[in-house]
Scaffold this motif. Sequence first.
Motif, mmCIF file in Angstrom:
data_model
loop_
_atom_site.group_PDB
_atom_site.id
_atom_site.type_symbol
_atom_site.label_atom_id
_atom_site.label_comp_id
_atom_site.label_asym_id
_atom_site.label_seq_id
_atom_site.Cartn_x
_atom_site.Cartn_y
_atom_site.Cartn_z
ATOM 1 N N PHE A 4 8.754 5.627 -2.618
ATOM 2 C CA PHE A 4 7.384 6.080 -2.862
ATOM 3 C C PHE A 4 6.365 4.987 -2.527
ATOM 4 C CE2 PHE A 4 4.581 4.925 -6.415
ATOM 5 C CZ PHE A 4 3.497 5.740 -6.145
ATOM 6 N N LEU A 5 6.664 3.751 -2.939
ATOM 7 C CA LEU A 5 5.737 2.647 -2.647
ATOM 8 C C LEU A 5 5.620 2.424 -1.144
ATOM 9 C CD1 LEU A 5 6.655 0.069 -5.444
ATOM 10 C CD2 LEU A 5 4.638 1.533 -5.328
ATOM 11 N N GLY A 6 6.741 2.536 -0.447
ATOM 12 C CA GLY A 6 6.694 2.413 1.009
ATOM 13 C C GLY A 6 5.814 3.482 1.625
ATOM 14 N N PHE A 7 5.866 4.689 1.049
ATOM 15 C CA PHE A 7 5.031 5.786 1.525
ATOM 16 C C PHE A 7 3.555 5.453 1.332
ATOM 17 C CE2 PHE A 7 3.629 10.256 1.642
ATOM 18 C CZ PHE A 7 4.395 10.711 2.696
ATOM 19 N N ARG B 35 -8.237 0.836 1.737
ATOM 20 C CA ARG B 35 -7.820 1.497 2.976
ATOM 21 C C ARG B 35 -9.024 1.948 3.805
ATOM 22 N NH1 ARG B 35 -3.996 -1.152 1.960
ATOM 23 N NH2 ARG B 35 -1.889 -0.351 1.544
ATOM 24 N N ARG B 36 -10.147 2.191 3.172
ATOM 25 C CA ARG B 36 -11.345 2.508 3.938
ATOM 26 C C ARG B 36 -11.806 1.287 4.734
ATOM 27 N NH1 ARG B 36 -12.844 5.534 -0.868
ATOM 28 N NH2 ARG B 36 -12.893 7.774 -0.394
ATOM 29 N N LYS B 37 -11.674 0.108 4.116
ATOM 30 C CA LYS B 37 -12.095 -1.127 4.780
ATOM 31 C C LYS B 37 -11.058 -1.603 5.789
ATOM 32 C CE LYS B 37 -14.828 -2.925 0.892
ATOM 33 N NZ LYS B 37 -14.895 -3.988 -0.159
ATOM 34 N N GLU B 38 -9.784 -1.526 5.404
ATOM 35 C CA GLU B 38 -8.701 -2.036 6.250
ATOM 36 C C GLU B 38 -7.602 -0.983 6.362
ATOM 37 O OE1 GLU B 38 -7.303 -5.781 4.830
ATOM 38 O OE2 GLU B 38 -9.324 -6.589 4.556
ATOM 39 N N PRO B 39 -7.766 -0.014 7.269
ATOM 40 C CA PRO B 39 -6.756 1.043 7.402
ATOM 41 C C PRO B 39 -5.424 0.511 7.928
ATOM 42 C CG PRO B 39 -8.442 1.219 9.120
ATOM 43 C CD PRO B 39 -8.914 0.160 8.173
ATOM 44 N N ALA C 95 -1.026 2.097 8.530
ATOM 45 C CA ALA C 95 -0.286 3.342 8.753
ATOM 46 C C ALA C 95 0.411 3.767 7.462
ATOM 47 C CB ALA C 95 0.724 3.159 9.873
ATOM 48 N N ASP C 96 -0.357 4.324 6.513
ATOM 49 C CA ASP C 96 0.244 4.766 5.261
ATOM 50 C C ASP C 96 -0.468 6.017 4.742
ATOM 51 O OD1 ASP C 96 -2.157 3.909 4.199
ATOM 52 O OD2 ASP C 96 -1.303 2.428 2.854
ATOM 53 N N PHE C 97 0.033 6.535 3.624
ATOM 54 C CA PHE C 97 -0.469 7.788 3.068
ATOM 55 C C PHE C 97 -1.937 7.689 2.678
ATOM 56 C CE2 PHE C 97 -1.386 10.387 -0.677
ATOM 57 C CZ PHE C 97 -1.074 11.644 -0.200
ATOM 58 N N MET C 98 -2.319 6.628 1.974
ATOM 59 C CA MET C 98 -3.687 6.559 1.479
ATOM 60 C C MET C 98 -4.688 6.415 2.624
ATOM 61 S SD MET C 98 -5.514 7.038 -1.113
ATOM 62 C CE MET C 98 -4.441 6.919 -2.531
ATOM 63 N N THR C 99 -4.315 5.717 3.682
ATOM 64 C CA THR C 99 -5.186 5.649 4.849
ATOM 65 C C THR C 99 -5.377 7.040 5.445
ATOM 66 O OG1 THR C 99 -4.477 3.396 5.341
ATOM 67 C CG2 THR C 99 -5.507 4.634 7.133
ATOM 68 N N PHE C 100 -4.267 7.793 5.526
ATOM 69 C CA PHE C 100 -4.356 9.166 6.020
ATOM 70 C C PHE C 100 -5.343 9.984 5.187
ATOM 71 C CE2 PHE C 100 -3.110 13.607 5.613
ATOM 72 C CZ PHE C 100 -3.035 14.009 6.936
#
Length: 410
Positions: free
Chosen positions: A167-170, A214-218, A220-225
């Motif tokens: 989950f954390l990796g996701f 994630r808004r500042k530094e996207p 490749a993860d779920f929250m960025t998506f």
Amino acid sequence: MRRNQVASNPVPDHVPPEMVRDFSLFTSAGMLPTPNGDPHAAVACVHAGPPIFYSPYNTRNGRGTWVITRAKDQRRVLQDAETFSSHRSIFASVLGENWPMIPLELDPPAHGIFRSLLNPLFSPKRVMVLEPVVRERAIALIDRIAASGTSCDVMKDFAFPFTVNIFLGFLGLSDDRLDIFVGWANDLLHGDDVKRPAAARMIVAFIDELAAMRRKEPVADFMTFVVQAEVEGRPLTDEEVRGTGVLLFVAGLDTVAAAIGFDLAYLARNPKDQDLLRSEPDRIGLAAEELLRAYPTVQMIRVATKNIDFEGAPIRKGDYVSCATMIANRDPAEFECPNTIDLAREDNRHAAFGYGPHRCLGSHLARREIVIGLEEWLARIPGFRIKEGTAPITYGGHVFGIENLILDWS
């Protein structure tokens, strides 16, 4: 009967007295933390009574619910989102707020919009891509356990580190705060009236902080998506980002670990089944479905949006309706010998992941985690049993759980 609880939650006037039953997934026999308990078997007793009844205290806060016992009736409720709403703000209400976990607590048509957005992230194809990482994690943990001795606390040493790491990796996070996150989930799902709001506040603060990062530094993860996603041509609001992040956080931290714990406890007590799966690993996929049927972990609550007479029950607008997976999965009308665990059972139409439009978004990933966990455990750990002098603790509630599961293979 726990009269003090019933008295604080008087039965509504529209509920016929003969339809009231002394039952609770939180406080009935076998539901409170019990050494060597079997809450799933304890729940099965409801099938000796009426197909639907009213429990005056069948939620965490002691609120009453209608209890649907037959699997076919649960399917009717869970597929009828117009009559039985999912929006009940279970998480937000702990904070005195009213926002939904997304998409779980959205009703159509909004539910379908967000479900379509998230479905590709949890599709069978996506799970296939993740499978090597999942298996690598399982192998690393089990090899470490095997190298360190001949017994372990399965929940602390394997089930939680395995599932929470995935989950954390996701989410795009490291394992550094794994124990903290598991503690938050435990306090939220099983804690008292002080621990639950504190845990909820910490989870919300964490999700909000992660979304801002994630808004500042996207990456490749779920929250960025989620923070970059659009629905109907617009970005998600802060509340929608929070509701989506909180759902993933809560769902990813407890239920699959609990399922693996119940499965390994069963195999520890049934060495013949353990030996069969070890010698014929091709059977594990089918066996995992039967174990999902026998040991599901979640009660689903719906809220009636209008008055309806349902199978003789006068359900009124605002009433809570409980569809507990552990009750549906022991329905004798649905499963032959429902209290017998048959690892070769086929056509297993169990309800572990729910029914209808809200069927568990992460079910494909959960299945693979359980199967891979069992495959690698049985391949690497010799015949195991519950360590003499110890007793696993089981409990009911909104999410069923198990702890202190000490396995020994000396």
